[in-house]
Design an enzyme around this catalytic site. Structure first.
Site: not given
Length: 278
Positions: A81, A173
């Site tokens: 990613d 997150e």
């Protein structure tokens, strides 16, 4: 079974002890003789011992070291990613990357963040990765203190998924300053808006601990998860996970610096089955 394991352990301990005694004797001889020949014998003994220890490590390890990191065994589909932090990537080189029998099969590209931000390399990364036959997906970095509908619209305004692309991804997150219930409602709202727009169930990316603390309830059990859990022999998490980000220090041709590396929990055909069909 237990007795057999104990015997094997004792045998290995005796073998290690024998090597240690051998090296100790050579060192003593070198100290007495103080000769170049004795010094050479020390080097030889040390090298043999190092090879011996390496063999033990390899036989015990559940990993194979590739892409400059430990790759969990038992997984056959690998990907990375990326975002602006990797700067300009040579995707042709990425597509040629081979490490033993492994290659880069997929990539998740950062698209948006919050309600206004977009990654300046997004369009380039998606276009070039597609050209080089790497399966692509696009993710949104979620800000829990920002209106979730506006964040969903930010993603929709930028991301046009094409046939063969992976489902949208929500990267969560951060904890919310407005409480966990408010955060979960916002996340759910984003997911529902995105699913309605693209006709694909989004994937939730988060860390192992964040998933355990905030997202393991029934309200998210219908969504597939992509879990970040670094430097572990295996992933243990409740619920359905399909991607595992197991390391953030991989080295891949065409990318300067380190990059996150992931495994897919299935084969290449099932990965393609997740992708947009029209």
């Amino acid at each position: 079974m237990v007795q057999q394991k104990r015997k094997q352990t004792k045998k290995k301990k005796r073998s290690k002890l024998a090597w240690f005694i051998l090296i100790l004797l050579v060192i003593c001889a070198a100290a007495i003789l103080n000769s170049n020949e004795a010094k050479r014998e020390i080097v030889k003994a040390y090298n043999k011992y190092s090879v011996y220890l390496e063999k033990i490590h390899i036989s015990k390890s559940p990993y194979s070291k590739q892409f400059d990191v430990e790759i969990p065994k038992g997984y056959h589909v690998h990907g990375i990613d990326v975002s602006r932090y990797q700067r300009k990537i040579d995707w042709q080189e990425v597509s040629k990357t081979r490490s033993d029998t492994l290659k880069i099969d997929f990539v998740f590209v950062k698209a948006t963040e919050g309600k206004t931000l977009s990654d300046r390399y997004y369009a380039y990364n998606m276009e070039e990765a597609r050209k080089n036959n790497i399966i692509c997906g696009a993710y949104h970095y979620y800000k829990p203190h920002v209106n979730s509908t506006e964040q969903a619209n930010n993603y929709i305004n930028l991301v046009e998924l094409k046939c063969g692309d992976l489902p949208p991804v929500l990267d969560i997150e951060e904890e919310s300053p407005y409480g966990n219930d408010n955060m979960r409602k916002g996340i759910k709202n984003w997911l529902q808006i995105i699913e309605q727009h693209y006709g694909m169930k989004p994937i939730i990316y988060t860390s192992y601990s964040f998933h355990k603390d905030y997202l393991s309830g029934d309200e998210f059990k219908e969504y597939p998860f992509w879990i970040a859990h670094y430097y572990k022999k295996q992933i243990k998490t409740k619920g359905r996970w399909i991607f595992w980000q197991h390391n953030d220090k991989a080295r891949v041709n065409g990318i300067s610096g380190c990059v996150d590396i992931n495994v897919y929990n299935g084969n290449l055909e099932s990965l393609k089955g997740l992708c947009k069909r029209e």
